[in-house]
Design a protein around this motif. Structure first.
Motif, PDB file in Angstrom:
ATOM      1  N   UNK A 186      70.937 -22.833 198.603  1.00 48.42           N
ATOM      2  CA  UNK A 186      70.280 -22.382 197.367  1.00 48.42           C
ATOM      3  C   UNK A 186      69.290 -23.442 196.861  1.00 48.42           C
ATOM      4  N   UNK A 187      69.682 -24.711 196.935  1.00 55.53           N
ATOM      5  CA  UNK A 187      68.769 -25.769 196.472  1.00 55.53           C
ATOM      6  C   UNK A 187      67.468 -25.726 197.266  1.00 55.53           C
ATOM      7  N   UNK A 188      67.592 -25.545 198.591  1.00 57.21           N
ATOM      8  CA  UNK A 188      66.400 -25.468 199.448  1.00 57.21           C
ATOM      9  C   UNK A 188      65.559 -24.248 199.081  1.00 57.21           C
ATOM     10  N   UNK A 189      66.243 -23.119 198.856  1.00 59.64           N
ATOM     11  CA  UNK A 189      65.537 -21.877 198.542  1.00 59.64           C
ATOM     12  C   UNK A 189      64.780 -22.003 197.219  1.00 59.64           C
ATOM     13  N   UNK A 190      65.452 -22.530 196.178  1.00 62.41           N
ATOM     14  CA  UNK A 190      64.804 -22.579 194.861  1.00 62.41           C
ATOM     15  C   UNK A 190      63.616 -23.548 194.879  1.00 62.41           C
ATOM     16  N   UNK A 191      63.771 -24.668 195.601  1.00 58.50           N
ATOM     17  CA  UNK A 191      62.647 -25.618 195.684  1.00 58.50           C
ATOM     18  C   UNK A 191      61.431 -24.942 196.314  1.00 58.50           C
ATOM     19  N   UNK A 192      61.653 -24.199 197.390  1.00 55.21           N
ATOM     20  CA  UNK A 192      60.549 -23.514 198.063  1.00 55.21           C
ATOM     21  C   UNK A 192      59.976 -22.404 197.170  1.00 55.21           C
ATOM     22  N   UNK A 193      60.872 -21.653 196.529  1.00 59.02           N
ATOM     23  CA  UNK A 193      60.457 -20.567 195.629  1.00 59.02           C
ATOM     24  C   UNK A 193      59.580 -21.113 194.492  1.00 59.02           C
ATOM     25  N   UNK A 194      59.995 -22.238 193.944  1.00 52.38           N
ATOM     26  CA  UNK A 194      59.241 -22.839 192.842  1.00 52.38           C
ATOM     27  C   UNK A 194      57.865 -23.307 193.306  1.00 52.38           C
ATOM     28  N   UNK A 195      57.842 -23.896 194.477  1.00 51.47           N
ATOM     29  CA  UNK A 195      56.578 -24.398 195.001  1.00 51.47           C
ATOM     30  C   UNK A 195      55.609 -23.240 195.311  1.00 51.47           C
ATOM     31  N   UNK A 196      56.123 -22.162 195.888  1.00 51.22           N
ATOM     32  CA  UNK A 196      55.269 -20.988 196.160  1.00 51.22           C
ATOM     33  C   UNK A 196      54.767 -20.393 194.835  1.00 51.22           C
ATOM     34  N   UNK A 197      55.676 -20.268 193.865  1.00 55.43           N
ATOM     35  CA  UNK A 197      55.312 -19.645 192.587  1.00 55.43           C
ATOM     36  C   UNK A 197      54.221 -20.451 191.892  1.00 55.43           C
ATOM     37  N   UNK A 198      54.322 -21.779 191.971  1.00 48.89           N
ATOM     38  CA  UNK A 198      53.316 -22.618 191.321  1.00 48.89           C
ATOM     39  C   UNK A 198      51.962 -22.474 192.019  1.00 48.89           C
ATOM     40  N   UNK A 199      52.006 -22.438 193.340  1.00 54.84           N
ATOM     41  CA  UNK A 199      50.756 -22.286 194.100  1.00 54.84           C
ATOM     42  C   UNK A 199      50.099 -20.930 193.796  1.00 54.84           C
ATOM     43  N   UNK A 200      50.925 -19.898 193.658  1.00 57.65           N
ATOM     44  CA  UNK A 200      50.394 -18.559 193.392  1.00 57.65           C
ATOM     45  C   UNK A 200      49.864 -18.437 191.977  1.00 57.65           C
ATOM     46  N   UNK A 201      50.415 -19.223 191.058  1.00 55.25           N
ATOM     47  CA  UNK A 201      50.008 -19.125 189.649  1.00 55.25           C
ATOM     48  C   UNK A 201      48.679 -19.832 189.387  1.00 55.25           C
ATOM     49  N   UNK A 202      48.404 -20.864 190.144  1.00 52.36           N
ATOM     50  CA  UNK A 202      47.230 -21.705 189.881  1.00 52.36           C
ATOM     51  C   UNK A 202      45.908 -20.907 189.804  1.00 52.36           C
ATOM     52  N   UNK A 203      45.620 -20.038 190.782  1.00 51.29           N
ATOM     53  CA  UNK A 203      44.364 -19.267 190.695  1.00 51.29           C
ATOM     54  C   UNK A 203      44.298 -18.365 189.463  1.00 51.29           C
ATOM     55  N   UNK A 204      45.415 -17.709 189.118  1.00 52.68           N
ATOM     56  CA  UNK A 204      45.414 -16.798 187.970  1.00 52.68           C
ATOM     57  C   UNK A 204      45.236 -17.578 186.666  1.00 52.68           C
ATOM     58  N   UNK A 205      45.822 -18.760 186.600  1.00 53.13           N
ATOM     59  CA  UNK A 205      45.682 -19.594 185.394  1.00 53.13           C
ATOM     60  C   UNK A 205      44.236 -20.039 185.240  1.00 53.13           C
ATOM     61  N   UNK A 206      43.653 -20.469 186.345  1.00 52.00           N
ATOM     62  CA  UNK A 206      42.235 -20.866 186.317  1.00 52.00           C
ATOM     63  C   UNK A 206      41.360 -19.696 185.865  1.00 52.00           C
ATOM     64  N   UNK A 207      41.605 -18.522 186.447  1.00 48.76           N
ATOM     65  CA  UNK A 207      40.808 -17.343 186.094  1.00 48.76           C
ATOM     66  C   UNK A 207      40.964 -17.018 184.612  1.00 48.76           C
ATOM     67  N   UNK A 208      42.180 -17.130 184.095  1.00 53.96           N
ATOM     68  CA  UNK A 208      42.441 -16.843 182.684  1.00 53.96           C
ATOM     69  C   UNK A 208      41.673 -17.789 181.765  1.00 53.96           C
ATOM     70  N   UNK A 209      41.621 -19.073 182.133  1.00 55.26           N
ATOM     71  CA  UNK A 209      40.915 -20.053 181.298  1.00 55.26           C
ATOM     72  C   UNK A 209      39.397 -19.846 181.361  1.00 55.26           C
ATOM     73  N   UNK A 210      38.911 -19.579 182.565  1.00 56.81           N
ATOM     74  CA  UNK A 210      37.486 -19.323 182.762  1.00 56.81           C
ATOM     75  C   UNK A 210      37.044 -18.126 181.916  1.00 56.81           C
ATOM     76  N   UNK A 211      37.871 -17.097 181.925  1.00 55.65           N
ATOM     77  CA  UNK A 211      37.602 -15.866 181.187  1.00 55.65           C
ATOM     78  C   UNK A 211      37.669 -16.128 179.683  1.00 55.65           C
ATOM     79  N   UNK A 212      38.637 -16.946 179.240  1.00 54.75           N
ATOM     80  CA  UNK A 212      38.760 -17.251 177.806  1.00 54.75           C
ATOM     81  C   UNK A 212      37.530 -18.023 177.316  1.00 54.75           C
TER      82      UNK A 212
END
Ligand SMILES: [Zn+2]
Length: 602
Positions: free
Chosen positions: A60-86
């Motif tokens: 589980x520790x291995x899974x959550x670390x990987x899940x968190x890292x993927x989620x952060x990588x996936x969020x970065x473009x959307x966050x950038x787009x949101x700020x650019x749009x704002x």
């Protein structure tokens, strides 16, 4: 006042720490890589979490670390787009980037969703062994708190059905509410000229110094709501009933239970907060009597509540605002001031008002491997200075909590306004101590008092109204607009007592509050946050410097623990009804101070 007068022109943020431009190849690469990693994650972990003997903590520790890292990588473009749009909503490329990154983000989240469902589905005993293991220590709160929804989840096919049907059910009614209200135009005569205003421009007139304008704006709001009463009342009835159906299907014992669970707070604490606020509320009527005298009125009506005591004269330039906020922060903690200074020095703040830029203000936490970005629309009013202090409070909080990672850096709603309101208190206190002109000082105090009333007594009254609304719908069936108006007047009359007279118009003013529609029982969190900060500020006054490191630790803990646990660590027990008195005391003291100042002026 213009941007030029306050020297804020050109104060914009630099988003390079996220991506160089909308066409930065790194942005596409992040989305592609996150999608590939999500598919590999699903192939590796699906069916391995909810297994009879339970998964091993290592797994589980291995899974959550990987899940968190993927989620952060996936969020970065959307966050950038949101700020650019704002920063500029006009270029179609900005809107398109928001849509594209959201769609790709959903695709990736759908691939990962199984993990949380399997984890919540796992029996309590094997889950406990994982949660309490040393290996999973870093993710303890994330793992434990995800499981609080376990008693309320339905089977997978049922959940899918509810999700699909919500788009044409409750979500459709919410959207109808938004679209109806944002399309409404309100007629008001200003300087002999008939004008059609949208809701926010109309509400701004309630702060105008001219009474006939405030009165006309109030009348016009009522007329607009009344003219749409059929649709608005229908939406309210439908959504209140939809909430009741959800509660029945998901076995929530009462209408507020799901909100308390989301806020990680127990119902008794919230009730103690509400009772303390209601019992301490007589200070509001007391204050409004003073305000009536200061304005020289025979009666203070609801449309006079926000009238300025004195007209605002001098604007505060951007540079003096920066110095004021940083030095007020510095007096409390040099570390806090150093962090806040980074936002000015490294262009992490966007302050100039520009065409196409989003209104209002926010601090976006973005992702822990970068840093927060702050947006304000600075025009030099006293209120704007407080907004800068507020958003930088959020920013410092978010910056300090980054170490806990993407899954645990953000706090629960009840704690989310702590640092922001505390930051405002620091600046307010500094101004209160240094302001020499008694009129300016009185205006400052009245502004703070009215803001505090709006976030404490008014929000608690709105929560009480919602309780009565949901109870009445369950007992009496579908409610008429006049019945809803009656409940609304009852709840509000309690706040204003004999200090403010409520017009007949006021019985309609439940009908435009978006929180009742989008997030039932949200409002008490504002009262919680404000009273908590006032109490923390009292502690600081009493204890002095020794309070500072404990406060910074509280911020740095982010969302790594439940709010009550974090607060206990700093010596605050919100479960004690007497605790809330600590927050009410400074409100009374401010009203007394305002009275004395006013007396000295006449
Ligand atoms: Zn805030």
């Amino acid at each position: 006042m213009t941007a030029n007068d306050v020297n804020v022109t050109g104060v914009s943020w630099d988003l390079n720490d996220l991506y160089a431009s909308p066409n930065d190849p790194a942005l596409r690469r992040d989305l592609d890589s996150a999608a590939e990693r999500a598919a590999a994650f699903a192939a590796k972990y699906r069916g391995t979490v909810n297994v009879p003997a339970g998964p091993s903590p290592d797994w589980i520790a291995g899974a959550v670390a990987e899940l968190e890292s993927i989620s952060e990588q996936a969020a970065r473009p959307a966050i950038y787009a949101g700020l650019l749009h704002a920063a500029d909503v006009r270029p179609p490329a900005h809107g398109a980037l928001v849509a594209m990154t959201q769609e790709r983000g959903s695709e990736i989240r759908n691939l990962l969703l199984f993990f949380e469902l399997e984890w919540i589905g796992l029996a309590d005993e094997p889950a406990r062994q994982v949660i309490e293991s040393e290996t999973c220590r870093r993710y303890r709160h994330f793992l434990a708190s995800a499981r609080r929804y376990r008693p309320h989840l339905l089977s997978e096919p049922e959940e899918k059905l509810l999700e699909d049907k919500a788009n044409t059910g409750s979500r459709a009614f919410s959207r109808l509410f938004d679209e109806l209200l944002s399309s409404l135009l309100f007629e008001v005569e200003i300087d002999g000229e008939k004008q059609s205003l949208n809701e926010s421009a109309l509400l701004a007139l309630l702060y105008d110094g001219r009474r006939h304008l405030r009165q006309a704006a109030a009348r016009s709001l009522t007329q607009g709501l009344e003219a749409n009463s059929l649709v608005l009342t229908f939406i309210f009835n439908t959504l209140v009933q939809d909430h009741a159906v959800d509660d029945r299907l998901r076995s929530y014992p009462d209408p507020m239970a799901s909100r308390h669970l989301a806020n990680e707070i127990d119902p008794a604490t919230v009730e103690a907060l509400m009772i303390a606020s209601e019992e301490g509320g007589d200070v509001a009527a007391d204050y409004y009597k003073l305000k009536r005298r200061l304005l020289g009125l025979d009666e203070l009506w609801d449309y006079d509540r926000y009238a300025p005591i004195f007209p605002e004269t001098a604007a505060t330039g951007w540079q003096p605002c920066r110095e004021l906020v940083l030095s007020a922060y510095h007096d409390f903690s040099p570390r806090m001031s150093e962090i806040a200074a980074l936002f000015f020095e490294r262009r992490w703040i966007d302050a100039e008002p520009r065409d196409g830029k989003r209104g209002g203000a926010f601090s976006a936490s973005t992702i822990p491997s970068v840093h927060p970005y702050v947006l304000v629309n600075y025009t030099g009013r006293a209120r704007d200075v407080m907004t800068v202090a507020h958003e930088l409070g959020h920013a410092v909080h978010q910056y300090l909590a980054r170490d806990h990672g993407y899954f645990q850096c953000d706090t629960a709603l009840t704690m989310a306004e702590t640092a922001s309101v505390f930051g405002e208190m620091l600046v307010f206190d500094r101004l209160r101590r240094t302001e020499r002109d008694p009129r300016a000082k009185l205006a400052l105090l009245c502004g703070k008092i009215e803001d505090t009333f709006a976030t404490v007594f008014r929000q608690i009254a709105m929560t009480r109204f919602e309780q009565h609304l949901h109870a009445a719908r369950r007992q009496e069936g579908e409610l008429s607009a006049s019945r809803v108006g009656e409940l609304w007047l009852q709840a509000n009359a309690r706040v204003y007592g004999d200090g403010v007279r409520l017009t007949e118009d006021y019985r309609w003013w439940w009908a435009y509050i978006p929180h009742f529609i989008h997030s039932p029982f949200y409002c008490y969190a504002y009262g919680f946050g404000e009273l908590l900060v006032l109490a923390l500020y009292e502690m600081y006054q009493r204890e002095g410097r020794s309070f500072v490191p404990r406060y910074l630790d509280l911020l740095a803990a982010g969302g790594s623990e439940a709010p009550t646990t974090l607060l206990q660590r700093i010596g605050v027990d919100v479960m004690q009804p007497s605790f809330w008195q600590l927050g009410l005391r400074p409100i009374r003291a401010m009203v007394e101070e305002a009275k004395e100042l006013a007396a000295s002026l006449t």
